[in-house]
Design an enzyme around this catalytic site. Structure first.
Site, PDB file in Angstrom:
ATOM      1  N   PHE A 132       0.598  -0.712   0.033  1.00 28.37           N
ATOM      2  CA  PHE A 132       0.079  -0.069   0.468  1.00 28.37           C
ATOM      3  C   PHE A 132       0.641   1.113   0.048  1.00 28.37           C
ATOM      4  O   PHE A 132       1.303   1.676   1.354  1.00 28.37           O
ATOM      5  CB  PHE A 132      -1.201  -0.124   1.336  1.00 28.37           C
ATOM      6  CG  PHE A 132      -1.971   0.918   1.423  1.00 28.37           C
ATOM      7  CD1 PHE A 132      -3.000   0.489   1.172  1.00 28.37           C
ATOM      8  CD2 PHE A 132      -1.255   2.337   1.998  1.00 28.37           C
ATOM      9  CE1 PHE A 132      -4.320   1.542   1.222  1.00 28.37           C
ATOM     10  CE2 PHE A 132      -2.341   3.696   2.689  1.00 28.37           C
ATOM     11  CZ  PHE A 132      -3.824   3.087   1.938  1.00 28.37           C
ATOM     12  N   LEU A 134       0.979   5.091  -0.234  1.00 25.27           N
ATOM     13  CA  LEU A 134       0.738   6.509   0.282  1.00 25.27           C
ATOM     14  C   LEU A 134       1.720   7.329   0.672  1.00 25.27           C
ATOM     15  O   LEU A 134       2.132   8.830  -0.072  1.00 25.27           O
ATOM     16  CB  LEU A 134      -0.392   6.468   1.903  1.00 25.27           C
ATOM     17  CG  LEU A 134      -1.057   7.846   1.658  1.00 25.27           C
ATOM     18  CD1 LEU A 134      -1.617   8.349   0.789  1.00 25.27           C
ATOM     19  CD2 LEU A 134      -1.926   7.568   2.971  1.00 25.27           C
ATOM     20  N   THR A 135       2.767   6.708   1.877  1.00 26.55           N
ATOM     21  CA  THR A 135       3.849   7.666   1.770  1.00 26.55           C
ATOM     22  C   THR A 135       4.802   8.022   0.943  1.00 26.55           C
ATOM     23  O   THR A 135       4.949   7.237  -0.054  1.00 26.55           O
ATOM     24  CB  THR A 135       4.338   7.027   3.545  1.00 26.55           C
ATOM     25  OG1 THR A 135       3.784   6.462   3.874  1.00 26.55           O
ATOM     26  CG2 THR A 135       5.751   8.118   4.028  1.00 26.55           C
ATOM     27  N   ILE A 341      14.597  -4.223  33.467  1.00 29.08           N
ATOM     28  CA  ILE A 341      14.560  -4.764  34.631  1.00 29.08           C
ATOM     29  C   ILE A 341      14.967  -6.101  34.449  1.00 29.08           C
ATOM     30  O   ILE A 341      16.528  -6.533  34.823  1.00 29.08           O
ATOM     31  CB  ILE A 341      12.668  -5.273  34.547  1.00 29.08           C
ATOM     32  CG1 ILE A 341      12.312  -4.656  35.446  1.00 29.08           C
ATOM     33  CG2 ILE A 341      13.064  -7.073  35.828  1.00 29.08           C
ATOM     34  CD1 ILE A 341      10.804  -4.889  36.138  1.00 29.08           C
ATOM     35  N   GLU A 367       1.123   4.421  10.456  1.00 28.01           N
ATOM     36  CA  GLU A 367      -0.189   4.774  11.096  1.00 28.01           C
ATOM     37  C   GLU A 367      -0.420   6.104  10.790  1.00 28.01           C
ATOM     38  O   GLU A 367      -1.174   5.771  12.485  1.00 28.01           O
ATOM     39  CB  GLU A 367      -0.461   3.329  11.675  1.00 28.01           C
ATOM     40  CG  GLU A 367      -0.059   2.112  10.673  1.00 28.01           C
ATOM     41  CD  GLU A 367      -0.803   2.201   9.655  1.00 28.01           C
ATOM     42  OE1 GLU A 367      -2.366   2.809   9.253  1.00 28.01           O
ATOM     43  OE2 GLU A 367      -0.730   1.105   8.248  1.00 28.01           O
ATOM     44  N   GLY A 368      -0.070   7.556  11.342  1.00 24.97           N
ATOM     45  CA  GLY A 368       0.106   7.830  12.108  1.00 24.97           C
ATOM     46  C   GLY A 368       0.943   8.605  13.214  1.00 24.97           C
ATOM     47  O   GLY A 368       0.700   7.023  14.262  1.00 24.97           O
ATOM     48  N   THR A 369       1.493   9.419  12.400  1.00 29.73           N
ATOM     49  CA  THR A 369       2.426   9.213  14.613  1.00 29.73           C
ATOM     50  C   THR A 369       1.895   9.618  15.675  1.00 29.73           C
ATOM     51  O   THR A 369       0.579  10.065  15.340  1.00 29.73           O
ATOM     52  CB  THR A 369       3.840  10.645  13.991  1.00 29.73           C
ATOM     53  OG1 THR A 369       2.549  11.703  14.109  1.00 29.73           O
ATOM     54  CG2 THR A 369       4.393  10.729  12.932  1.00 29.73           C
TER      55      THR A 369
HETATM   56  C1  LIG Z   1       8.967   0.586   9.336  1.00 27.44           C
HETATM   57  C2  LIG Z   1       7.998   1.551   8.698  1.00 27.44           C
HETATM   58  C3  LIG Z   1       6.692   1.097   7.787  1.00 27.44           C
HETATM   59  C4  LIG Z   1       5.850   1.874   7.094  1.00 27.44           C
HETATM   60  N1  LIG Z   1       4.876   1.064   6.465  1.00 27.44           N
HETATM   61  C5  LIG Z   1       4.330   2.440   5.488  1.00 27.44           C
HETATM   62  C6  LIG Z   1       3.249   1.359   4.333  1.00 27.44           C
HETATM   63  O1  LIG Z   1       3.193   0.021   3.836  1.00 27.44           O
HETATM   64  N2  LIG Z   1       3.114   2.613   3.546  1.00 27.44           N
HETATM   65  C7  LIG Z   1       2.514   3.751   3.489  1.00 27.44           C
HETATM   66  O2  LIG Z   1       2.149   4.348   2.748  1.00 27.44           O
HETATM   67  N3  LIG Z   1       3.676   4.329   4.879  1.00 27.44           N
HETATM   68  C8  LIG Z   1       4.195   3.843   5.604  1.00 27.44           C
HETATM   69  N4  LIG Z   1       5.703   3.936   6.038  1.00 27.44           N
HETATM   70  C9  LIG Z   1       4.862   5.833   6.433  1.00 27.44           C
HETATM   71  C10 LIG Z   1       4.822   6.010   8.511  1.00 27.44           C
HETATM   72  O3  LIG Z   1       3.254   5.673   7.698  1.00 27.44           O
HETATM   73  C11 LIG Z   1       5.688   7.131   8.381  1.00 27.44           C
HETATM   74  O4  LIG Z   1       6.848   7.785   8.432  1.00 27.44           O
HETATM   75  C12 LIG Z   1       4.797   7.859   8.886  1.00 27.44           C
HETATM   76  O5  LIG Z   1       3.334   8.492   8.648  1.00 27.44           O
HETATM   77  C13 LIG Z   1       5.029   8.898   8.953  1.00 27.44           C
HETATM   78  O6  LIG Z   1       5.937  10.463   7.422  1.00 27.44           O
HETATM   79  P1  LIG Z   1       7.109  10.983   7.903  1.00 27.44           P
HETATM   80  O7  LIG Z   1       7.520   9.530   7.848  1.00 27.44           O
HETATM   81  O8  LIG Z   1       7.204  11.447   6.414  1.00 27.44           O
HETATM   82  O9  LIG Z   1       7.635  11.900   8.863  1.00 27.44           O
HETATM   83  P2  LIG Z   1       6.870  13.544   9.190  1.00 27.44           P
HETATM   84  O10 LIG Z   1       5.411  13.967   8.064  1.00 27.44           O
HETATM   85  O11 LIG Z   1       7.933  14.026   8.271  1.00 27.44           O
HETATM   86  O12 LIG Z   1       7.175  13.477  10.427  1.00 27.44           O
HETATM   87  C14 LIG Z   1       8.536  13.445  11.158  1.00 27.44           C
HETATM   88  C15 LIG Z   1       7.965  14.889  12.012  1.00 27.44           C
HETATM   89  O13 LIG Z   1       7.059  15.726  12.720  1.00 27.44           O
HETATM   90  C16 LIG Z   1       5.791  15.602  13.333  1.00 27.44           C
HETATM   91  N5  LIG Z   1       4.568  16.527  12.660  1.00 27.44           N
HETATM   92  C17 LIG Z   1       4.613  16.139  11.939  1.00 27.44           C
HETATM   93  N6  LIG Z   1       3.451  17.084  10.849  1.00 27.44           N
HETATM   94  C18 LIG Z   1       3.112  17.547  12.083  1.00 27.44           C
HETATM   95  C19 LIG Z   1       2.196  18.880  12.236  1.00 27.44           C
HETATM   96  N7  LIG Z   1       1.129  19.066  11.840  1.00 27.44           N
HETATM   97  N8  LIG Z   1       1.920  18.646  13.941  1.00 27.44           N
HETATM   98  C20 LIG Z   1       2.852  18.806  14.647  1.00 27.44           C
HETATM   99  N9  LIG Z   1       3.691  17.628  14.877  1.00 27.44           N
HETATM  100  C21 LIG Z   1       4.225  16.911  13.012  1.00 27.44           C
HETATM  101  C22 LIG Z   1       5.535  14.441  13.250  1.00 27.44           C
HETATM  102  O14 LIG Z   1       4.394  13.233  14.232  1.00 27.44           O
HETATM  103  C23 LIG Z   1       7.028  13.811  13.238  1.00 27.44           C
HETATM  104  O15 LIG Z   1       7.267  13.870  14.772  1.00 27.44           O
HETATM  105  C24 LIG Z   1       5.916   3.114   7.458  1.00 27.44           C
HETATM  106  C25 LIG Z   1       7.000   3.857   7.626  1.00 27.44           C
HETATM  107  C26 LIG Z   1       7.584   2.996   8.346  1.00 27.44           C
HETATM  108  C27 LIG Z   1       9.173   3.119   9.487  1.00 27.44           C
END
Ligand SMILES: Cc1cc2nc3c(=O)[nH]c(=O)nc-3n(C[C@H](O)[C@H](O)[C@H](O)COP(=O)(O)OP(=O)(O)OC[C@H]3O[C@@H](n4cnc5c(N)ncnc54)[C@H](O)[C@@H]3O)c2cc1C
Length: 389
Positions: A132, A134-135, A341, A367-369
């Site tokens: 899937f 999206l990112t 521990i 899946e959303g931080t």
């Molecule tokens: C092992 C792994 C597997 C994954 N698998 C998938 C997959 O199968 N499909 C897929 O589509 N994606 C996948 N992802 C991607 C994942 O969903 C994204 O990493 C995640 O949505 C965060 O996006 P980013 O890494 O670009 O961080 P960013 O969006 O750049 O965020 C960086 C930091 O900024 C903060 N931040 C961003 N916007 C705001 C805001 N408005 N206010 C406050 N804080 C904010 C975030 O919370 C975070 O702390 C995967 C990621 C990992 C690590």
């Protein structure tokens, strides 16, 4: 829950059918994953196809979906399966979540009858792997600004762009790709053999090492109209898929935490310092007590959301955010506390605790931080959208 951690007898809240599914998932995790997981993790590899075939045989792939070879299980049954798989490893649960809740769900919910017939039975059986996308490299939390484009060319579509951090991508047969067209965001079921599609394994991960994660490039990928998911219009389509997968994580994270706590409890009663088991020290008992309380509360939260979903048919996004935010945050706190521990042994791959703690760093982010879930909850409370500042 596993005695003695189930102080509140929460097991009694489950039906016999639910316990059966839980036990089935626990058995396959114990037999097929646990004996080898430390080695897979260390080597940064996982036999996705073998595991998918076994999970498929047991009805664990797309198990909460109806028809097309899917098991039609309840939300609670699906959640319990996620919990047991993640008690073995978050990477293995991710394989199942992405296959069932993201790739299969997208096709099941938004696909044409022809697309469903083409992909779903093979995916349910674990013969076909899905991912899937999206990112993107420059758009994670903010998918609305995605750069990947879908352009019409006669009767075809041409996809250009790239996706990042895509679970299962390097081994997938079909990729559900979200791209912006003139009309808005569209989803496509892309056979990964299509010219211009490439998926490269992302190396050097320190977390979720027993999971295949890829970077996808889409270089003028030409697709017929029949590859577009006809019912998916706008960003709410991929976001609804994320709501599905987040539900499984609410349960899964508890499994990882439970395995850590189980390990720490056992260790605390056998490891002696100052002439007595470390579990006999009040400070250790305070840790064990607090972690057990959080684990049981997390289970009640997951079960409540599961029962709501089974009764109402769906959950509101902010309800899912409450579960994901709390249960992953508490799970990672428990994993880190359990690590203390175990002392020096806590950092060893001989024990599962550091592996779970590292895995949960990914679960906290994907899946959303946590921050994004706080914003979803904040918006539900205030009516004010704080995403853009
Ligand atoms: C092992 C792994 C597997 C994954 N698998 C998938 C997959 O199968 N499909 C897929 O589509 N994606 C996948 N992802 C991607 C994942 O969903 C994204 O990493 C995640 O949505 C965060 O996006 P980013 O890494 O670009 O961080 P960013 O969006 O750049 O965020 C960086 C930091 O900024 C903060 N931040 C961003 N916007 C705001 C805001 N408005 N206010 C406050 N804080 C904010 C975030 O919370 C975070 O702390 C995967 C990621 C990992 C690590």
């Amino acid at each position: 829950m596993t005695a003695p951690l189930d102080l509140l007898d929460l097991d009694t809240l489950l039906t016999d059918e639910e316990r059966d599914v839980r036990d089935l998932a626990r058995r396959v995790a114990d037999d097929r994953v646990r004996p080898q997981i430390a080695d897979w993790y260390e080597r940064g590899t996982v036999p996705v196809r073998d595991l998918a075939a076994e999970f498929g045989k047991l009805g664990l792939l797309g198990m909460h979906l109806e028809g097309y070879g899917c098991a039609g299980a309840s939300a609670v049954q699906y959640g319990l399966a996620c919990m047991e798989l993640e008690a073995a490893d978050s990477g293995v649960r991710s394989l199942v979540s992405v296959q069932g809740s993201l790739a299969m769900y997208a096709i099941w919910k938004y696909g044409s009858e022809e697309q469903k017939q083409q992909w779903l039975p093979g995916m349910a059986a674990g013969e076909l792997i899905g991912c899937f996308g999206l990112t993107e490299p420059d758009h994670g939390s903010d998918p609305a600004n995605m750069s990947t484009r879908a352009r019409r060319d006669g009767d075809d579509w041409v996809l250009t762009g790239g996706k990042m951090w895509i679970t299962n991508a390097p081994v997938a047969d079909v990729a559900v790709i979200w791209a912006r067209a003139e009309e808005g965001v569209y989803g496509f079921a892309v056979p990964t053999g299509t010219p211009g599609f490439a998926a490269r394994e992302i190396k050097h991960k320190m977390s979720l090492r027993a999971s295949s994660t890829g970077e996808i490039t889409l270089d003028e990928v030409r697709l017929p109209e029949s590859a577009r998911l006809p019912e998916a219009r706008g960003l709410k389509a991929p976001l609804s898929c994320l709501t599905e997968a987040r539900f499984g994580i609410i349960w899964g994270a508890l499994g990882a935490a439970r395995d850590c706590l189980h390990t720490a409890l056992e260790y605390s009663t056998t490891r002696e310092q100052f002439g007595r088991p470390i579990g006999g020290f009040q400070l250790t008992q305070a840790k064990l007590a607090d972690m057990t309380v959080e684990l049981q509360k997390g289970f009640l939260l997951a079960l409540h959301l599961g029962r709501r979903r089974d009764e109402a048919g769906s959950l509101r996004p902010e309800q899912v955010s409450v579960g994901k935010l709390n249960n992953v945050r508490e799970a990672i706190t428990i994993a880190r506390q359990c690590r203390t521990i175990l002392g020096g042994n806590g950092i060893s791959g001989e024990y599962p605790v550091m592996r779970h703690a590292n895995n949960l760093e990914s679960v906290l982010t994907y899946e959303g931080t946590s921050e994004i879930h706080q914003l979803v909850i904040g918006q539900a409370l205030t009516g004010l959208n704080a995403f853009a500042g």
